[in-house]
Design a protein around this motif. Structure first.
Motif, PDB file in Angstrom:
ATOM      1  N   GLU A 418      16.801   4.952  19.565  1.00 45.30           N
ATOM      2  CA  GLU A 418      17.786   5.866  20.128  1.00 45.30           C
ATOM      3  C   GLU A 418      18.277   6.870  19.096  1.00 45.30           C
ATOM      4  OE1 GLU A 418      20.031   3.213  23.512  1.00 45.30           O
ATOM      5  OE2 GLU A 418      20.439   2.782  21.397  1.00 45.30           O
ATOM      6  N   ASN A 419      18.096   6.557  17.823  1.00 42.89           N
ATOM      7  CA  ASN A 419      18.511   7.454  16.752  1.00 42.89           C
ATOM      8  C   ASN A 419      17.342   8.334  16.342  1.00 42.89           C
ATOM      9  OD1 ASN A 419      19.215   8.488  14.016  1.00 42.89           O
ATOM     10  ND2 ASN A 419      21.022   7.200  14.328  1.00 42.89           N
ATOM     11  N   ILE A 420      17.615   9.583  16.090  1.00 41.61           N
ATOM     12  CA  ILE A 420      16.533  10.540  15.848  1.00 41.61           C
ATOM     13  C   ILE A 420      15.788  10.258  14.547  1.00 41.61           C
ATOM     14  CG2 ILE A 420      17.826  12.318  14.572  1.00 41.61           C
ATOM     15  CD1 ILE A 420      16.441  14.345  16.556  1.00 41.61           C
ATOM     16  N   THR A 421      16.428   9.565  13.589  1.00 44.70           N
ATOM     17  CA  THR A 421      15.738   9.311  12.326  1.00 44.70           C
ATOM     18  C   THR A 421      14.533   8.399  12.500  1.00 44.70           C
ATOM     19  OG1 THR A 421      17.386   7.597  11.845  1.00 44.70           O
ATOM     20  CG2 THR A 421      17.671   9.742  10.776  1.00 44.70           C
ATOM     21  N   ALA A 422      14.560   7.527  13.498  1.00 42.59           N
ATOM     22  CA  ALA A 422      13.389   6.680  13.761  1.00 42.59           C
ATOM     23  C   ALA A 422      12.201   7.545  14.172  1.00 42.59           C
ATOM     24  CB  ALA A 422      13.716   5.652  14.844  1.00 42.59           C
ATOM     25  N   ARG A 423      12.477   8.561  14.999  1.00 41.82           N
ATOM     26  CA  ARG A 423      11.402   9.473  15.412  1.00 41.82           C
ATOM     27  C   ARG A 423      10.881  10.275  14.218  1.00 41.82           C
ATOM     28  NH1 ARG A 423      12.944  14.563  18.809  1.00 41.82           N
ATOM     29  NH2 ARG A 423      14.030  13.017  20.072  1.00 41.82           N
ATOM     30  N   LEU A 424      11.795  10.740  13.371  1.00 46.23           N
ATOM     31  CA  LEU A 424      11.377  11.520  12.207  1.00 46.23           C
ATOM     32  C   LEU A 424      10.448  10.698  11.315  1.00 46.23           C
ATOM     33  CD1 LEU A 424      14.767  13.212  11.188  1.00 46.23           C
ATOM     34  CD2 LEU A 424      12.976  14.115  12.660  1.00 46.23           C
ATOM     35  N   TYR A 425      10.774   9.437  11.135  1.00 45.94           N
ATOM     36  CA  TYR A 425       9.970   8.565  10.275  1.00 45.94           C
ATOM     37  C   TYR A 425       8.582   8.331  10.877  1.00 45.94           C
ATOM     38  CZ  TYR A 425       8.590   4.466   7.529  1.00 45.94           C
ATOM     39  OH  TYR A 425       7.915   3.583   6.722  1.00 45.94           O
ATOM     40  N   ARG A 426       8.527   8.105  12.196  1.00 44.58           N
ATOM     41  CA  ARG A 426       7.222   7.919  12.847  1.00 44.58           C
ATOM     42  C   ARG A 426       6.403   9.199  12.806  1.00 44.58           C
ATOM     43  NH1 ARG A 426      10.231   5.716  16.967  1.00 44.58           N
ATOM     44  NH2 ARG A 426       9.761   7.556  18.235  1.00 44.58           N
ATOM     45  N   GLU A 427       7.102  10.322  12.876  1.00 45.25           N
ATOM     46  CA  GLU A 427       6.418  11.616  12.924  1.00 45.25           C
ATOM     47  C   GLU A 427       5.865  12.032  11.571  1.00 45.25           C
ATOM     48  OE1 GLU A 427       4.994  14.624  15.226  1.00 45.25           O
ATOM     49  OE2 GLU A 427       6.381  13.115  15.975  1.00 45.25           O
ATOM     50  N   ALA A 428       6.524  11.598  10.492  1.00 36.23           N
ATOM     51  CA  ALA A 428       6.241  12.155   9.167  1.00 36.23           C
ATOM     52  C   ALA A 428       4.772  12.078   8.725  1.00 36.23           C
ATOM     53  CB  ALA A 428       7.143  11.492   8.129  1.00 36.23           C
ATOM     54  N   PRO A 429       4.037  10.990   8.972  1.00 35.93           N
ATOM     55  CA  PRO A 429       2.662  10.938   8.434  1.00 35.93           C
ATOM     56  C   PRO A 429       1.678  11.916   9.051  1.00 35.93           C
ATOM     57  CG  PRO A 429       3.486   8.722   8.936  1.00 35.93           C
ATOM     58  CD  PRO A 429       4.440   9.694   9.550  1.00 35.93           C
ATOM     59  N   VAL A 430       1.961  12.418  10.258  1.00 38.60           N
ATOM     60  CA  VAL A 430       0.926  13.150  10.978  1.00 38.60           C
ATOM     61  C   VAL A 430       0.516  14.427  10.259  1.00 38.60           C
ATOM     62  CG1 VAL A 430       2.474  14.473  12.499  1.00 38.60           C
ATOM     63  CG2 VAL A 430       0.184  13.888  13.272  1.00 38.60           C
ATOM     64  N   ASN A 431       1.464  15.156   9.699  1.00 39.23           N
ATOM     65  CA  ASN A 431       1.111  16.415   9.037  1.00 39.23           C
ATOM     66  C   ASN A 431       0.331  16.191   7.753  1.00 39.23           C
ATOM     67  OD1 ASN A 431       2.253  18.185  10.939  1.00 39.23           O
ATOM     68  ND2 ASN A 431       4.281  17.968  10.028  1.00 39.23           N
ATOM     69  N   ALA A 432       0.488  15.023   7.143  1.00 45.87           N
ATOM     70  CA  ALA A 432      -0.272  14.711   5.932  1.00 45.87           C
ATOM     71  C   ALA A 432      -1.724  14.374   6.258  1.00 45.87           C
ATOM     72  CB  ALA A 432       0.381  13.549   5.186  1.00 45.87           C
ATOM     73  N   ILE A 433      -1.961  13.892   7.471  1.00 45.39           N
ATOM     74  CA  ILE A 433      -3.303  13.428   7.853  1.00 45.39           C
ATOM     75  C   ILE A 433      -4.079  14.523   8.584  1.00 45.39           C
ATOM     76  CG2 ILE A 433      -4.550  11.760   9.284  1.00 45.39           C
ATOM     77  CD1 ILE A 433      -2.203   9.803   8.737  1.00 45.39           C
ATOM     78  N   TRP A 434      -3.450  15.164   9.566  1.00 46.51           N
ATOM     79  CA  TRP A 434      -4.140  16.179  10.358  1.00 46.51           C
ATOM     80  C   TRP A 434      -4.310  17.476   9.582  1.00 46.51           C
ATOM     81  CZ3 TRP A 434      -1.740  15.708  15.957  1.00 46.51           C
ATOM     82  CH2 TRP A 434      -2.128  14.470  16.492  1.00 46.51           C
ATOM     83  N   GLU A 435      -5.263  18.265  10.026  1.00 45.60           N
ATOM     84  CA  GLU A 435      -5.591  19.553   9.400  1.00 45.60           C
ATOM     85  C   GLU A 435      -6.016  19.388   7.940  1.00 45.60           C
ATOM     86  OE1 GLU A 435      -5.908  21.803  11.484  1.00 45.60           O
ATOM     87  OE2 GLU A 435      -4.796  20.834  13.076  1.00 45.60           O
ATOM     88  N   GLY A 436      -6.659  18.264   7.657  1.00 53.63           N
ATOM     89  CA  GLY A 436      -7.155  18.004   6.309  1.00 53.63           C
ATOM     90  C   GLY A 436      -6.209  17.098   5.542  1.00 53.63           C
ATOM     91  N   SER A 437      -6.674  15.908   5.206  1.00 53.79           N
ATOM     92  CA  SER A 437      -5.854  14.935   4.490  1.00 53.79           C
ATOM     93  C   SER A 437      -5.549  15.413   3.072  1.00 53.79           C
ATOM     94  CB  SER A 437      -6.593  13.594   4.417  1.00 53.79           C
ATOM     95  OG  SER A 437      -7.763  13.753   3.623  1.00 53.79           O
ATOM     96  N   GLY A 438      -4.778  14.608   2.338  1.00 55.43           N
ATOM     97  CA  GLY A 438      -4.409  14.972   0.974  1.00 55.43           C
ATOM     98  C   GLY A 438      -5.602  15.231   0.086  1.00 55.43           C
ATOM     99  N   ASN A 439      -6.606  14.383   0.184  1.00 60.89           N
ATOM    100  CA  ASN A 439      -7.790  14.577  -0.658  1.00 60.89           C
ATOM    101  C   ASN A 439      -8.530  15.864  -0.302  1.00 60.89           C
ATOM    102  OD1 ASN A 439      -7.308  12.270  -2.094  1.00 60.89           O
ATOM    103  ND2 ASN A 439      -9.001  11.082  -1.235  1.00 60.89           N
ATOM    104  N   VAL A 440      -8.558  16.200   0.975  1.00 66.84           N
ATOM    105  CA  VAL A 440      -9.213  17.453   1.386  1.00 66.84           C
ATOM    106  C   VAL A 440      -8.464  18.645   0.811  1.00 66.84           C
ATOM    107  CG1 VAL A 440      -9.754  18.913   3.373  1.00 66.84           C
ATOM    108  CG2 VAL A 440     -10.252  16.465   3.461  1.00 66.84           C
ATOM    109  N   GLN A 441      -7.131  18.591   0.804  1.00 63.90           N
ATOM    110  CA  GLN A 441      -6.354  19.689   0.214  1.00 63.90           C
ATOM    111  C   GLN A 441      -6.652  19.806  -1.280  1.00 63.90           C
ATOM    112  OE1 GLN A 441      -4.840  21.588   2.502  1.00 63.90           O
ATOM    113  NE2 GLN A 441      -5.601  19.994   3.887  1.00 63.90           N
ATOM    114  N   CYS A 442      -6.791  18.666  -1.946  1.00 68.76           N
ATOM    115  CA  CYS A 442      -7.136  18.695  -3.377  1.00 68.76           C
ATOM    116  C   CYS A 442      -8.501  19.333  -3.596  1.00 68.76           C
ATOM    117  CB  CYS A 442      -7.126  17.272  -3.940  1.00 68.76           C
ATOM    118  SG  CYS A 442      -5.484  16.555  -4.105  1.00 68.76           S
ATOM    119  N   LEU A 443      -9.473  18.971  -2.766  1.00 72.63           N
ATOM    120  CA  LEU A 443     -10.816  19.539  -2.902  1.00 72.63           C
ATOM    121  C   LEU A 443     -10.793  21.046  -2.645  1.00 72.63           C
ATOM    122  CD1 LEU A 443     -12.897  16.746  -1.124  1.00 72.63           C
ATOM    123  CD2 LEU A 443     -12.829  17.249  -3.577  1.00 72.63           C
TER     124      LEU A 443
END
Length: 555
Positions: A418-443
């Motif tokens: 019910e608290n928005i911070t739970a959603r923020l925490y679940r949401e946080a990993p997606v931008n790191a993974i989609w559109e090229g993961s961390g290693n892809v950005q390094c490459l």
């Protein structure tokens, strides 16, 4: 009736809610955000203040509630109708359409393309930033629609039909052919099971219906492991021809009014990003138009990917800003051990550190928006090619720990859905993974270092802007230039380099364009050799109260 004795409680007393702050809701998300207004103004977007204020008013009221509804009632996939006809339809809660309609109408997908002027990308970036705070999931099709424009523009005869509908500021979520709509949305389908980010291993094939070449119709056969927002009106798709990997615009409906042969296999059951449907699809002789020349698919679609990666920066920055504000707001209305929680020294340290991190993320995100507004200048274009990978890598990773720390500040209630911070925490990993993961950005960054000296020079010039203000910054800048000159084992140490450069770039932006006390706090806490990675480790000579006051929502 006996009088209530001292110290006794009635049943009603146990239900009184005390020492709990009110929810951060029903406010203007833009006018309450001092930091966002500051950076919009710094990068030439102040002309959009009235528009952003109206946008922020709706985000902080009815659309904040719509975000909760869209994340509670998830998209549903219907493969067939009740009579057995294949329909491949995804249904959304009305709140999702409410979020989409508002964003499209206000120019989230179109403003920089239809009203090009200094600060247009900055104003649009601020809209994307605020929309994320209502609902990150619906931001996915909005981002893809915005980012599709340069790729579609590669093929003028196709662009003539599609771009006016992208620019129309009209949202139509109905399941009808694109040519019967005033406005359309665009998705993307690149990755396949066997390759992921290695799209050159794609096996989806494309064969010309008549003549080959740009703007011609092809038939596609194959699969896509991820196709986000499958109810978009068309998708940019990578497929193989005899001449190599190509980029196609594949609509959901054929020109003769029949459904295109795009079969949804299932919707992904994801950790977060729940309001957005992500699917696996198959092409069974689906028709699509070739964009550009055969064999140049990556060159075409990378123009879209560059902008979606930039929006990943914006999105993660928005999550961090919202997380920090929620933590500051909650602790400002709750007492422990006789003081408001945010007055306790250790909590003060954590909150100031979270606010500092969030502002640094926002600063470089809107710095890229400023570069997009000046993309005709070769150095700004070169900076975008180099710095977007750095920002995407660093901000998106930092958002995960950051949103958790904010949730911990709020305590057990912050972990409840019910608290928005739970959603923020679940949401946080997606931008790191989609559109090229961390290693892809390094490459990608390593490729720039090795092959694009103009882009690396643009980055170094950006960092040199901040020289001469802090000895600690100047020392770290010399160190990073030495590290980049040593190309031995460059790939192995790429993450260390990316982290160091990201911190320097954030510091440089704050020093050159930000408030002095924020820049000094960032340099002292992030660039020292003994800097800590956990939040809440600021030194006592940093004005933590002032940092928190700057980040506190101004209601």
């Amino acid at each position: 009736m006996k009088a209530k004795g001292k110290g006794t409680m009635t049943m009603q007393d146990t239900h009184d809610v005390i020492n709990q702050p009110s929810a951060l809701a029903n406010f203007n998300v833009y006018t309450a955000d001092t930091v966002l207004q500051y950076w919009v103004n710094q990068y030439g977007g102040s002309w959009g203040d009235a528009h952003l204020s109206a946008f922020g008013q709706r985000i902080g009221h009815e659309l904040l509630q719509a975000g909760f509804q869209a994340n509670k009632h998830h998209p549903e996939f219907h493969s067939h109708d009740r009579f057995g006809h294949r329909i491949d339809e995804v249904s959304y809660h009305p709140a999702y359409h409410q979020l989409m309609e508002h964003a499209v109408r206000e120019g989230h997908c179109s403003l920089p393309w239809t009203e090009p002027q200094p600060g247009a990308h900055v104003v649009r970036g601020a809209m994307a930033f605020m929309h994320t705070q209502a609902d990150p999931g619906s931001g996915c099709p909005l981002t893809m629609t915005f980012a599709s424009v340069p790729a579609i523009a590669v093929q003028p005869d196709i662009a003539e039909h599609w771009l006016p509908k992208i620019f129309a500021r009209h949202y139509d979520g109905s399941n009808i052919p694109w040519f019967n709509k005033q406005g359309v949305t665009i998705g993307m389908a690149m990755t396949e099971k066997q390759g992921g980010s290695d799209v050159r291993t794609n096996t989806t094939s494309a064969t010309p219906v008549n003549e080959p070449g740009g703007g011609q119709r092809y038939q596609l056969v194959g699969h896509k492991w991820f196709c986000s927002a499958p109810m978009c009106d068309a998708f940019l798709v990578l497929a193989q021809t005899d001449n190599g990997l190509c980029c196609f615009l594949v609509p959901r409906w054929r020109e003769d009014g029949r459904k295109n042969s795009i079969h949804i296999q299932r919707l992904k059951d994801k950790v977060g990003n729940l309001s957005n449907a992500s699917s696996e699809i198959e092409f069974r002789h689906a028709e699509g138009w070739l964009l550009g020349e055969e064999g140049r698919g990556i060159t075409t679609i990378i123009q879209m990917v560059a902008l979606t990666r930039y929006d990943c920066m914006l999105g993660s920055s928005a999550l961090m800003a919202q997380a920090a504000k929620e933590a500051i707001w909650h602790t400002g209305g709750r007492k422990v051990f006789g003081k408001f929680l945010h007055e306790q020294p250790l909590m003060l340290n954590v909150l100031a550190d979270l606010a500092l991190e969030a502002e640094a993320a926002m600063a470089i995100s809107l710095r890229i928006a400023h570069a997009l507004d000046n993309v005709d200048e070769p150095e700004q274009a070169a900076l975008i090619r180099c710095a977007t990978a750095i920002g995407k890598y660093w901000i998106c990773k930092r958002a995960i720990q950051h949103t958790y720390e904010a949730m911990e500040c709020i305590g057990g209630v912050g972990y409840v859905n019910e608290n928005i911070t739970a959603r923020l925490y679940r949401e946080a990993p997606v931008n790191a993974i989609w559109e090229g993961s961390g290693n892809v950005q390094c490459l990608d960054f390593m490729r720039v270092v090795e092959r694009e000296p103009d882009a690396l020079n643009a980055l170094m010039n950006e960092l040199d802007r901040a020289r001469g203000h802090h000895s600690l910054y100047d020392e770290q800048l010399v160190s990073i230039k030495d590290a980049l000159s040593d190309t031995t084992s460059l790939a192995l140490k790429a993450r260390r380099l990316m982290e160091s450069i990201a911190l320097l770039w954030q510091a440089a932006t704050l020093i050159s364009d930000g408030e002095r006390f924020i820049a000094e706090a960032f340099v002292k806490s992030r660039l020292a050799d003994n800097a800590y990675h956990q939040y809440g480790t600021l030194d006592s000579d940093i004005d933590m109260t002032r940092i928190i006051q700057r980040a506190m929502p101004q209601l």
